[in-house]
Design an enzyme around this catalytic site. Structure first.
Site, PDB file in Angstrom:
ATOM      1  CB  CYS A  12      -2.622   6.504   2.410  1.00  0.00           C
ATOM      2  SG  CYS A  12      -3.785   5.521   3.267  1.00  0.00           S
ATOM      3  CD  GLU A  36      -3.007  -1.269   0.684  1.00  0.00           C
ATOM      4  OE1 GLU A  36      -3.147  -0.215  -0.208  1.00  0.00           O
ATOM      5  OE2 GLU A  36      -3.521  -2.402   0.518  1.00  0.00           O
TER       6      GLU A  36
END
Ligand code: NAP
Length: 520
Positions: free
Chosen positions: A294, A255
């Protein structure tokens, strides 16, 4: 205070002075952490030999019950965790809630989901498959827990959620976890692991913690291990290309960076509900956790004719945001986590400023109750780019702070193309009242996103937030975002299982189909 590592079933002090964990408001040292001298080979071996078998001996339902006890334990120390989040991460209460309550909520979700898998010890994907005329020989796809360690390497911005959103899924799957939070904010993760260890919930070897750098950890990975990494694309590439990871075919989930976009539909006029909803959401996304999410919005696509009004409305919102020391209750946005992150954000502004116009912010600003020289503050910042086709950096460089760029577009194809120039993202949101456009946008943007979020006046009240990761939905995105996939309810379990096509006598397969837990 020196934070300890929890490996081999005991607390181990790392050698040397260790790295400093500091308060980003004033630079005060809060703790140190060192993993120097930790025997990572032995730590992984203990988890594989002790934690793995103990977890696999339990059913999904029994492991889910352990998660339920973790929820109770963490819930009892919530206030202490909020205080650590304020001090070590500069979190406001809302920021801390996203991390800490998000962590506890995710474990709770998997505790409930796990109950639904009952007393099974393997997963069944689909039904029996007939491959020949004679039904005696058939096939069945079955998932069994992998016999390695789940190595979880996390970013600094979610020390609590990052730890538990990964650990909950691995533990439910029956796989032991070795968690390595980012050193700069590992105090919170360390405190949570200590509480769970002291509560005696998990079998020995089921949960280990590294407080400090990864050292030579990856040199010791084996073919049944799994690495789930969250952090920068640069570190992600190092992990993916690590010699032992490649040599052993270690399963890796990444990720990484993401230039998430929000899109104002061509049908939306200033003054409409959808217009106001986009401005509100973009303002919240920029300032929540000081933009260190994020999933935060980095690019705001608006029809050229109204991009100026979007810019003005967002500017007014950002300039009203009180930022500074989160100990002051009037403060809505805290600092970035460290001087290094502050410098990286300011450098990013300089890069964006080469092709886009600065609308507001762009520097350390004037934080409330804090010295801008010692604190790690960045003012809420907005840029404006007249046409999405002109930009390059704006589509490639993620400024990990409270900043976004309003980008104009001519028609919907140009808007979709500009969004795709992000190279693959975790999430994009669509604000439009036109169901046909909503559907076209979903399909046009699907291939380059892990999640798409569409808001109109009808669903806005019920909506969960552009940047909020929900455990029942997938988290992860293609390309630049790392091509990872986490959570997503039962889907998340697949990473920690080996799916095998079993081909054989129909009666045996039927028995296994009946005794397993169905995932699809
Ligand atoms: P980072 O510098 O890449 O660090 C991430 C983690 O990797 C830390 O635990 C770090 O440990 C560890 N690490 C560094 N070098 C390593 C190596 N050679 N081998 C093994 N581990 C290593 O990232 P960050 O600065 O913490 O996080 C910010 C970035 O994360 C942003 O770019 C953001 O987009 C991304 N992010 C993505 C998501 C997502 O879900 N997609 C979520 C959050 C953040 P140390 O701290 O000890 O160096």
């Amino acid at each position: 205070m020196k934070l300890l590592n929890y490996v081999g079933g005991e607390w181990v002090e790392g050698r040397g002075d260790g790295a400093r964990l500091s308060d980003p408001v004033n630079g005060e040292t809060l703790a140190t952490a060192s993993s120097e001298g930790v025997d990572f080979a032995a730590a992984l071996d203990f988890a594989r030999r002790t934690g793995g078998p103990a977890l696999r001996a339990l059913t999904y339902g029994e492991r889910a019950a352990l998660l339920g006890r973790i929820v109770e334990t963490l819930g009892q120390r919530r206030d202490a965790y909020f205080e650590i989040a304020r001090r070590n991460s500069g979190n406001t209460r809302t920021d801390a809630a996203i991390d800490i309550d998000g962590a506890i909520g995710t474990v709770k979700f998997y505790a409930r989901l796990g109950q639904s898998l009952g007393d099974a010890r393997h997963l069944v994907d689909g039904g029996l498959i007939r491959m020949a005329k004679d039904p005696a020989f058939q096939a069945l796809h079955v998932g069994t827990p992998r016999r390695g360690v789940a190595i979880h390497i996390n970013a600094f911005n979610f020390p609590a959620w990052g730890l538990w959103e990964k650990a909950a899924v691995a533990l439910l799957a029956g796989v032991p976890v070795l968690a390595k939070p980012a050193t700069s904010t590992c105090w919170l993760a360390s405190e949570m692991v200590r509480d769970v260890v002291e509560a005696g919930i998990l079998p020995a070897g089921a949960l280990s913690l590294v407080a400090g750098s990864a050292g030579d950890l990856l040199d010791h990975v084996g073919p049944q291990d799994m690495i789930a990494f969250t952090g920068s694309a640069e570190t992600g590439a190092l992990i993916r290309g690590h010699r032992a990871v490649l040599a052993n075919g270690v399963r890796v989930n990444i990720e990484a960076d993401s230039l998430n976009a929000t899109l104002l539909g061509p049908d939306v006029a200033p003054g409409s509900a959808e217009f106001d909803l986009l401005v509100k959401e973009a303002g919240r996304e920029l300032t929540q956790k000081a933009g260190q999410k994020c999933t935060a919005i980095r690019r705001i696509l608006a029809p050229r004719a109204v991009a100026g009004q979007v810019t003005e409305a967002l500017k007014a919102r950002l300039e009203k945001t009180a930022y500074g020391d989160p100990a002051n209750e009037a403060v809505r946005m805290g600092p970035l986590v460290s001087k290094a992150q502050q410098m990286a954000a300011l450098d990013g502004f300089a890069l964006l400023g080469r092709e886009a116009d600065l609308v507001t912010g762009g520097d350390a600003g004037r934080p409330l109750d804090a010295d801008p020289a010692t604190g790690c503050f960045v003012a809420p910042t907005q840029f404006r780019l007249a046409d999405g086709r002109d930009g390059d950096t704006v589509h490639r460089h993620e400024v990990f702070g409270p900043a976004a760029t309003v980008i104009g577009y001519d028609d919907e194809e140009a808007a979709f193309e500009a969004i795709r120039r992000g190279g693959g993202s975790l999430v994009a949101s669509i604000f439009s009242a036109d169901p046909d456009f909503q559907a076209r946008a979903f399909l046009a943007l699907g291939a380059s996103h892990g999640r798409l979020y569409c808001i109109d006046a009808g669903d806005a009240e019920a909506a969960t937030g552009h940047g909020i990761v929900m455990p029942m939905c997938l988290h992860g995105g293609p390309g630049r975002a790392g091509d990872g996939a986490e959570l997503g309810g039962l889907r998340g379990l697949a990473f920690y299982h080996q799916t095998t096509a079993l081909q054989g006598p129909v009666a045996t397969l039927q028995k296994l189909a009946e005794s397993g837990a169905r995932t699809g």
